[in-house]
Design an enzyme around this catalytic site. Structure first.
Site, PDB file in Angstrom:
ATOM      1  N   GLN A 289       0.842  -1.200   0.000  1.00 48.97           N
ATOM      2  CA  GLN A 289       0.000   0.000   0.000  1.00 48.97           C
ATOM      3  C   GLN A 289       0.873   1.245   0.000  1.00 48.97           C
ATOM      4  OE1 GLN A 289      -2.380   1.913   3.260  1.00 48.97           O
ATOM      5  NE2 GLN A 289      -4.108   1.080   2.108  1.00 48.97           N
TER       6      GLN A 289
ATOM      7  N   CYS B 226      -6.407   7.423   4.620  1.00 49.10           N
ATOM      8  CA  CYS B 226      -5.743   7.798   5.869  1.00 49.10           C
ATOM      9  C   CYS B 226      -6.218   9.174   6.340  1.00 49.10           C
ATOM     10  CB  CYS B 226      -4.234   7.811   5.684  1.00 49.10           C
ATOM     11  SG  CYS B 226      -3.349   8.210   7.213  1.00 49.10           S
TER      12      CYS B 226
ATOM     13  N   LYS C  22      -8.083   2.180  -1.785  1.00 45.57           N
ATOM     14  CA  LYS C  22      -8.846   2.183  -0.530  1.00 45.57           C
ATOM     15  C   LYS C  22      -9.305   3.606  -0.263  1.00 45.57           C
ATOM     16  CE  LYS C  22      -8.743   0.373   4.181  1.00 45.57           C
ATOM     17  NZ  LYS C  22      -8.862   1.446   5.160  1.00 45.57           N
TER      18      LYS C  22
ATOM     19  N   ASN D  61     -15.177  -2.267   4.703  1.00 46.60           N
ATOM     20  CA  ASN D  61     -14.223  -2.118   5.805  1.00 46.60           C
ATOM     21  C   ASN D  61     -14.790  -1.178   6.863  1.00 46.60           C
ATOM     22  OD1 ASN D  61     -11.505  -0.017   6.391  1.00 46.60           O
ATOM     23  ND2 ASN D  61     -11.517  -2.096   7.172  1.00 46.60           N
ATOM     24  N   GLY D  62     -14.516  -1.496   8.131  1.00 47.94           N
ATOM     25  CA  GLY D  62     -14.900  -0.615   9.227  1.00 47.94           C
ATOM     26  C   GLY D  62     -15.766  -1.270  10.278  1.00 47.94           C
ATOM     27  N   GLU D  63     -15.268  -1.326  11.523  1.00 48.92           N
ATOM     28  CA  GLU D  63     -16.033  -1.815  12.679  1.00 48.92           C
ATOM     29  C   GLU D  63     -16.479  -3.273  12.558  1.00 48.92           C
ATOM     30  OE1 GLU D  63     -16.506  -0.240  15.541  1.00 48.92           O
ATOM     31  OE2 GLU D  63     -15.526   1.610  14.903  1.00 48.92           O
TER      32      GLU D  63
ATOM     33  N   ARG E  71      -8.508  -3.498  13.066  1.00 46.28           N
ATOM     34  CA  ARG E  71      -8.281  -3.399  14.509  1.00 46.28           C
ATOM     35  C   ARG E  71      -8.687  -4.639  15.296  1.00 46.28           C
ATOM     36  NH1 ARG E  71     -11.122   2.176  15.763  1.00 46.28           N
ATOM     37  NH2 ARG E  71     -12.415   1.482  14.020  1.00 46.28           N
TER      38      ARG E  71
END
Length: 328
Positions: free
Chosen positions: A67, A98, A138, A198-200, A223
């Protein structure tokens, strides 16, 4: 990459975490695609010998994406040419997500979402100059406000093989209540190429809920893997059961790989990983305080063995950890 026969699982790039040692641990739990930590194009061009270490991969990683970030087409072009010499890299993922001020405020990362035409031109530069089979991007849902339709239409003109969408804007940062899977679903309807949500995503239940809402072609998880790298195995097997692995052995394996890769410096670098692994366990606070003082391999290994003794563990439930603001 054939998205027709299965939902692909991706490890998200996380600054300071998803290095070779961690990726090699996660890969054993069935993740399909691993991605390097974000590397700036400028660093690749002007400090390649140092930066290229971030793009090394383990033998286990069969689909490994590098990336990169950047906003100057000429520098991105040179960075791509540097990566061309790395035969083990499967493809290039371009970061437009980002949210860190030092990245976004200079027109990199999510800052590119303010100029979609420029974003598409950079993606064309990558495709025209890479010798890799895969190019991806992304993105977030926007910079200050959500513009999923505009982003999706713009990316239909971009030469990428798939699009990863993080379900928040740059201004949302990582606020849990700001996650918006419906906007990812909207982008999926517009885009004429595979979409990765993507996310949570922190559990098997959440993973399948996100797939149902978004109709995405795959999931990218970041995460949650720091506390539970086995989450990919659970999703692939549609189970909340844990794989046959002793947590102490997994942590020790990760630690040994850190020392092998970084030398003595790996001891200090591994502290943040131990904070994540220990979260939710009894005496986690005392353990964090202890490892924060350790600098020698032997003493750190002994502390890990003592704390992660199988009988002491109280919880193996995947939990979130707080990351620095550079993480994507």
């Amino acid at each position: 990459m054939d998205f027709k026969n299965k939902k692909w699982l991706f490890l998200a790039p996380l600054a300071g975490y998803t290095d070779l040692p961690f990726r090699s641990v996660v890969k054993k739990f069935g993740v399909d695609v691993t991605t390097s930590e974000m590397v700036s194009s400028h660093s690749l061009v002007y400090a390649f010998d140092k930066t290229s270490k971030m793009l090394e991969k383990s033998p286990l990683e069969d689909h490994f994406m590098a990336q990169i970030s950047g906003s100057k087409e000429s520098v991105v072009k040179e960075a791509v040419e540097k990566i061309n010499a790395l035969d083990h890299v499967s493809g290039i993922d371009f970061n437009c997500g980002c949210p860190a001020p030092k990245v976004a405020n200079h027109g990199n990362g999510s800052g590119l979402l303010k100029d979609l035409n420029h974003l598409v031109e950079i993606l064309k530069v990558i495709r025209e100059n890479t010798n890799k089979k895969i190019t991806s991007v992304k993105v977030r849902l926007g910079f200050e406000k959500k513009i999923p339709k505009e982003i999706a239409h713009a990316l239909n003109d971009a030469p990428v093989d798939y699009v990863v969408v993080h379900g928040r804007t740059r201004s949302d940062r990582y606020q849990k209540d700001k996650i918006d899977y419906e906007s990812i679903a909207l982008m999926k309807k517009i885009l004429k190429k595979p979409v990765i949500a993507n996310g949570e995503i922190d559990s098997v239940k959440k993973a399948f809920e996100v797939l149902q809402i978004t109709q995405a072609d795959g999931l990218m998880i970041g995460r949650a893997t720091l506390r539970a790298p086995w989450i990919f195995w659970q999703i692939r097997n549609n189970t909340t059961e844990l794989p046959a692995v002793v947590k102490k052995d997994l942590v020790l394996e990760h630690f040994d790989k850190m020392v092998e890769f970084y030398g003595d410096r790996g001891v200090i670098m591994f502290r943040k990983n131990l904070h994540a692994y220990a979260k939710g366990e009894m005496q986690a606070s005392a353990f964090r305080n202890c490892v924060n003082t350790l600098t020698e391999i032997k003493s750190m290994r002994e502390s890990i063995e003592e704390f992660f003794n199988q009988e002491m563990l109280q919880s193996e439930v995947p939990l979130w950890v707080e990351l620095n603001q550079k993480s994507v």
